[in-house]
Design a protein around this motif. Structure first.
Motif, PDB file in Angstrom:
ATOM      1  N   UNK A   1       0.883  -1.107  -0.073  1.00  0.00           N
ATOM      2  CA  UNK A   1       0.017  -0.067  -0.038  1.00  0.00           C
ATOM      3  C   UNK A   1       0.941   1.310   0.166  1.00  0.00           C
ATOM      4  N   UNK A   2       1.905   1.387   0.439  1.00  0.00           N
ATOM      5  CA  UNK A   2       2.781   2.281   0.574  1.00  0.00           C
ATOM      6  C   UNK A   2       3.758   2.655  -0.815  1.00  0.00           C
ATOM      7  N   UNK A   3       3.780   1.488  -1.666  1.00  0.00           N
ATOM      8  CA  UNK A   3       4.581   1.575  -2.779  1.00  0.00           C
ATOM      9  C   UNK A   3       3.804   1.789  -4.005  1.00  0.00           C
ATOM     10  N   UNK A   4       4.601   2.573  -4.893  1.00  0.00           N
ATOM     11  CA  UNK A   4       3.960   3.166  -6.038  1.00  0.00           C
ATOM     12  C   UNK A   4       3.416   2.231  -7.242  1.00  0.00           C
ATOM     13  N   UNK A   5       4.010   1.317  -7.264  1.00  0.00           N
ATOM     14  CA  UNK A   5       3.883   0.085  -8.166  1.00  0.00           C
ATOM     15  C   UNK A   5       3.385  -1.192  -7.746  1.00  0.00           C
ATOM     16  N   UNK A   6       3.108  -2.081  -8.598  1.00  0.00           N
ATOM     17  CA  UNK A   6       2.442  -3.310  -8.223  1.00  0.00           C
ATOM     18  C   UNK A   6       3.789  -4.389  -8.308  1.00  0.00           C
ATOM     19  N   UNK A   7       3.950  -5.046  -7.217  1.00  0.00           N
ATOM     20  CA  UNK A   7       5.086  -5.912  -7.155  1.00  0.00           C
ATOM     21  C   UNK A   7       4.855  -7.257  -8.031  1.00  0.00           C
ATOM     22  N   UNK A   8       6.014  -7.730  -8.591  1.00  0.00           N
ATOM     23  CA  UNK A   8       5.993  -8.922  -9.226  1.00  0.00           C
ATOM     24  C   UNK A   8       6.320 -10.129  -8.272  1.00  0.00           C
ATOM     25  N   UNK A   9       6.440 -11.235  -8.640  1.00  0.00           N
ATOM     26  CA  UNK A   9       6.769 -12.198  -7.733  1.00  0.00           C
ATOM     27  C   UNK A   9       8.124 -12.252  -7.067  1.00  0.00           C
ATOM     28  N   UNK A  10       9.199 -12.016  -7.884  1.00  0.00           N
ATOM     29  CA  UNK A  10      10.345 -11.754  -7.415  1.00  0.00           C
ATOM     30  C   UNK A  10      10.418 -10.646  -6.426  1.00  0.00           C
ATOM     31  N   UNK A  11       9.707  -9.643  -6.639  1.00  0.00           N
ATOM     32  CA  UNK A  11       9.551  -8.347  -5.702  1.00  0.00           C
ATOM     33  C   UNK A  11       9.061  -8.770  -4.515  1.00  0.00           C
ATOM     34  N   UNK A  12       8.143  -9.604  -4.693  1.00  0.00           N
ATOM     35  CA  UNK A  12       7.278  -9.896  -3.272  1.00  0.00           C
ATOM     36  C   UNK A  12       8.111 -10.744  -2.257  1.00  0.00           C
ATOM     37  N   UNK A  13       9.064 -11.737  -2.845  1.00  0.00           N
ATOM     38  CA  UNK A  13       9.814 -12.479  -2.240  1.00  0.00           C
ATOM     39  C   UNK A  13      10.826 -11.568  -1.486  1.00  0.00           C
ATOM     40  N   UNK A  14      11.247 -10.646  -2.158  1.00  0.00           N
ATOM     41  CA  UNK A  14      12.325  -9.757  -1.576  1.00  0.00           C
ATOM     42  C   UNK A  14      11.767  -8.688  -0.500  1.00  0.00           C
ATOM     43  N   UNK A  15      10.417  -8.154  -0.560  1.00  0.00           N
ATOM     44  CA  UNK A  15       9.698  -7.703   0.074  1.00  0.00           C
ATOM     45  C   UNK A  15       9.470  -8.269   1.338  1.00  0.00           C
ATOM     46  N   UNK A  16       9.288  -9.716   1.315  1.00  0.00           N
ATOM     47  CA  UNK A  16       9.020 -10.448   2.631  1.00  0.00           C
ATOM     48  C   UNK A  16      10.142 -10.647   3.372  1.00  0.00           C
ATOM     49  N   UNK A  17      11.507 -10.622   2.652  1.00  0.00           N
ATOM     50  CA  UNK A  17      12.651 -10.895   3.360  1.00  0.00           C
ATOM     51  C   UNK A  17      12.969  -9.524   3.990  1.00  0.00           C
ATOM     52  N   UNK A  18      12.687  -8.493   3.542  1.00  0.00           N
ATOM     53  CA  UNK A  18      12.818  -7.153   3.871  1.00  0.00           C
ATOM     54  C   UNK A  18      12.343  -6.831   5.080  1.00  0.00           C
ATOM     55  N   UNK A  19      10.933  -7.366   5.292  1.00  0.00           N
ATOM     56  CA  UNK A  19      10.053  -7.234   6.434  1.00  0.00           C
ATOM     57  C   UNK A  19      10.623  -7.946   7.241  1.00  0.00           C
ATOM     58  N   UNK A  20      11.038  -9.120   7.173  1.00  0.00           N
ATOM     59  CA  UNK A  20      11.669  -9.955   8.372  1.00  0.00           C
ATOM     60  C   UNK A  20      12.908  -9.266   9.019  1.00  0.00           C
TER      61      UNK A  20
END
Length: 158
Positions: free
Chosen positions: A12-31
């Motif tokens: 919701x805070x990002x300006x673009x829609x994440x693809x599958x690879x970016x979602x994986x990176x986002x999950x790791x970044x949140x951890x």
């Protein structure tokens, strides 16, 4: 240990829609950001819901900073293919990190206050004796064992 924020909150805070690879990176970044928040706060909360909302906000802020600029560039030119990094980020360039102000804020949220601390120091085996105003205590084995006057007072002058 649960993350302090969800990937939906980050999306919701990002300006673009994440693809599958970016979602994986986002999950790791949140951890990573959640682990760093626990470290800088110096404590852990039983679950994400019991943590202050500001912790979630700081986690999302650090993740958004990372997702927006994962390589940590501070300069980019399209003309001559110039990219640049800044030494102020140092080893944190290209990783999830908290700024100095965010680290201080997390420490305060966790209950650690920066500043000076005074601690009473005494010799090993020392015995506290009542102090008489104007008199210096003397060791018991000294001759007479009477306190030595440091300065005069109105009642008992030198």
């Amino acid at each position: 240990m649960a993350d302090f924020a969800t990937s939906e909150e980050l999306k919701a805070r990002l300006d673009w829609t994440l693809d599958a690879d970016e979602e994986r990176i986002a999950t790791a970044a949140l951890e990573d950001a959640s682990d760093l928040a626990r470290y800088h706060a110096g404590r852990d909360w039983p679950d994400a819901a019991s943590a202050p909302r500001l912790v979630r906000t700081l986690v999302l802020k650090a993740c958004k900073r990372y997702m927006t600029n994962p390589s940590g560039y501070v300069q980019s030119r399209a003309g001559d293919e110039t990219l640049g990094w800044n030494d102020t980020q140092g080893e944190n360039a290209g990783t999830v990190y908290y700024t100095d102000d965010e680290q201080k804020l997390l420490a305060e949220i966790g209950g650690r206050k920066p500043g000076l601390v005074s601690a009473e120091v005494s010799a090993w085996g020392s015995v506290c004796r009542p102090m008489v105003a104007g008199l210096v205590p003397v060791a018991q084995s000294a001759r007479g064992s009477k306190p030595f006057p440091l300065f005069s007072d109105e009642v008992e002058p030198w």
